[in-house]
Write a protein that holds these residues in place. Structure first.
Motif, PDB file in Angstrom:
ATOM      1  N   THR A 119       0.859  -1.180   0.000  1.00 38.68           N
ATOM      2  CA  THR A 119       0.000   0.000   0.000  1.00 38.68           C
ATOM      3  C   THR A 119       0.904   1.241   0.000  1.00 38.68           C
ATOM      4  O   THR A 119       2.142   1.120   0.104  1.00 38.68           O
ATOM      5  N   GLY A 120       0.290   2.404  -0.059  1.00 44.14           N
ATOM      6  CA  GLY A 120       1.060   3.640   0.077  1.00 44.14           C
ATOM      7  C   GLY A 120       1.823   3.669   1.392  1.00 44.14           C
ATOM      8  O   GLY A 120       2.986   4.073   1.443  1.00 44.14           O
ATOM      9  N   GLU A 121       1.168   3.208   2.464  1.00 41.50           N
ATOM     10  CA  GLU A 121       1.833   3.161   3.773  1.00 41.50           C
ATOM     11  C   GLU A 121       2.988   2.165   3.766  1.00 41.50           C
ATOM     12  O   GLU A 121       4.018   2.395   4.396  1.00 41.50           O
ATOM     13  N   GLY A 122       2.828   1.051   3.050  1.00 38.69           N
ATOM     14  CA  GLY A 122       3.904   0.064   2.938  1.00 38.69           C
ATOM     15  C   GLY A 122       5.112   0.643   2.228  1.00 38.69           C
ATOM     16  O   GLY A 122       6.257   0.429   2.644  1.00 38.69           O
ATOM     17  N   TRP A 123       4.850   1.396   1.146  1.00 37.92           N
ATOM     18  CA  TRP A 123       5.942   2.051   0.425  1.00 37.92           C
ATOM     19  C   TRP A 123       6.610   3.110   1.291  1.00 37.92           C
ATOM     20  O   TRP A 123       7.830   3.284   1.255  1.00 37.92           O
ATOM     21  N   GLU A 124       5.826   3.835   2.077  1.00 40.43           N
ATOM     22  CA  GLU A 124       6.395   4.837   2.977  1.00 40.43           C
ATOM     23  C   GLU A 124       7.317   4.189   3.999  1.00 40.43           C
ATOM     24  O   GLU A 124       8.404   4.705   4.273  1.00 40.43           O
ATOM     25  N   LEU A 125       6.886   3.059   4.576  1.00 40.54           N
ATOM     26  CA  LEU A 125       7.715   2.332   5.529  1.00 40.54           C
ATOM     27  C   LEU A 125       9.008   1.877   4.861  1.00 40.54           C
ATOM     28  O   LEU A 125      10.097   2.038   5.411  1.00 40.54           O
ATOM     29  N   PHE A 126       8.884   1.301   3.663  1.00 39.56           N
ATOM     30  CA  PHE A 126      10.057   0.829   2.925  1.00 39.56           C
ATOM     31  C   PHE A 126      11.023   1.990   2.683  1.00 39.56           C
ATOM     32  O   PHE A 126      12.223   1.890   2.945  1.00 39.56           O
ATOM     33  N   SER A 127      10.502   3.106   2.212  1.00 39.87           N
ATOM     34  CA  SER A 127      11.329   4.273   1.912  1.00 39.87           C
ATOM     35  C   SER A 127      11.998   4.826   3.168  1.00 39.87           C
ATOM     36  O   SER A 127      13.187   5.163   3.152  1.00 39.87           O
ATOM     37  N   LEU A 128      11.264   4.904   4.251  1.00 40.79           N
ATOM     38  CA  LEU A 128      11.811   5.388   5.521  1.00 40.79           C
ATOM     39  C   LEU A 128      12.968   4.498   5.976  1.00 40.79           C
ATOM     40  O   LEU A 128      14.027   4.988   6.386  1.00 40.79           O
ATOM     41  N   ALA A 129      12.769   3.196   5.908  1.00 42.46           N
ATOM     42  CA  ALA A 129      13.812   2.259   6.328  1.00 42.46           C
ATOM     43  C   ALA A 129      15.042   2.366   5.438  1.00 42.46           C
ATOM     44  O   ALA A 129      16.179   2.344   5.928  1.00 42.46           O
ATOM     45  N   ILE A 130      14.835   2.487   4.137  1.00 37.58           N
ATOM     46  CA  ILE A 130      15.964   2.580   3.213  1.00 37.58           C
ATOM     47  C   ILE A 130      16.741   3.871   3.440  1.00 37.58           C
ATOM     48  O   ILE A 130      17.973   3.874   3.461  1.00 37.58           O
ATOM     49  N   ARG A 131      16.047   4.976   3.642  1.00 39.20           N
ATOM     50  CA  ARG A 131      16.742   6.245   3.909  1.00 39.20           C
ATOM     51  C   ARG A 131      17.529   6.168   5.215  1.00 39.20           C
ATOM     52  O   ARG A 131      18.658   6.653   5.293  1.00 39.20           O
ATOM     53  N   GLY A 132      16.970   5.528   6.235  1.00 37.79           N
ATOM     54  CA  GLY A 132      17.686   5.359   7.503  1.00 37.79           C
ATOM     55  C   GLY A 132      18.900   4.472   7.349  1.00 37.79           C
ATOM     56  O   GLY A 132      19.979   4.763   7.883  1.00 37.79           O
ATOM     57  N   SER A 133      18.752   3.405   6.590  1.00 36.10           N
ATOM     58  CA  SER A 133      19.877   2.500   6.346  1.00 36.10           C
ATOM     59  C   SER A 133      20.972   3.191   5.561  1.00 36.10           C
ATOM     60  O   SER A 133      22.157   2.987   5.814  1.00 36.10           O
ATOM     61  N   SER A 134      20.577   4.007   4.617  1.00 37.25           N
ATOM     62  CA  SER A 134      21.543   4.689   3.767  1.00 37.25           C
ATOM     63  C   SER A 134      22.476   5.585   4.580  1.00 37.25           C
ATOM     64  O   SER A 134      23.662   5.692   4.277  1.00 37.25           O
TER      65      SER A 134
END
Length: 168
Positions: A119-134
């Motif tokens: 969902t949009g929320e799922g993509w937001e979670l994915f993006s948040l995690a990737i930015r934090g990992s980066s």
């Protein structure tokens, strides 16, 4: 007198020396031990990050599989990609759906098949995690120039390409 904990570089040197004493080739042991040490440290950080995001490692595997696929997948496909039993996948999907991170869509051509997508929320979670990992990953690689990072990536990609050829 209290004994000081060994630093990561010291633990690495000791491990390489131990493997070499046991008969391992030094250059190979340096590479493999470095990759294992890096993986272990990053895995600890990723586990803390997932806990902060209130996502289990299994749920994260589903989210990343869907993100990388770029299209809806069936629960069976997700179970295969994440190496879990279909019943475990159903439980994970239930939890993710309850949180609004994935949605189930019936296949209009096959009533027994359901597709799963972020969902949009799922993509937001994915993006948040990737930015934090980066941020952490960039810090880990900060002592390498862009050219050196490119060369390291290229060399590791050569090694990865050989993995399917090795019968371990």
């Amino acid at each position: 007198m209290a004994k000081r904990d060994a630093s990561t570089p010291e633990l690495y040197r000791r491990a390489v020396a131990t493997y070499v004493r046991a008969g391992g080739e030094e250059s190979v042991q340096r590479v493999i031990t470095a990759v294992q040490s890096l993986t272990k440290k990053l895995d600890h950080w990723y586990a803390r990050q997932l806990a902060d995001l209130d996502v289990t490692a299994g749920e994260w595997a589903v989210v990343t599989s869907l993100a990388k696929a770029g299209e809806p997948l069936t629960p069976s496909q997700l179970a295969d990609l994440t190496n879990v039993a279909p019943s475990s996948m159903t439980h994970r999907l239930d939890k993710l759906a309850e949180r609004g991170l994935v949605e189930r869509t019936p296949d209009p051509e096959n009533r027994t098949r359901t597709y799963i997508s972020l969902t949009g929320e799922g993509w937001e979670l994915f993006s948040l995690a990737i930015r934090g990992s980066s941020v952490v990953e960039t810090d880990v690689l900060q002592d390498l120039s862009e050219t050196e990072r490119g060369e390291l990536a290229r060399l590791l990609e050569v090694v990865i390409a050989r993995l399917d050829d090795v019968d371990a």
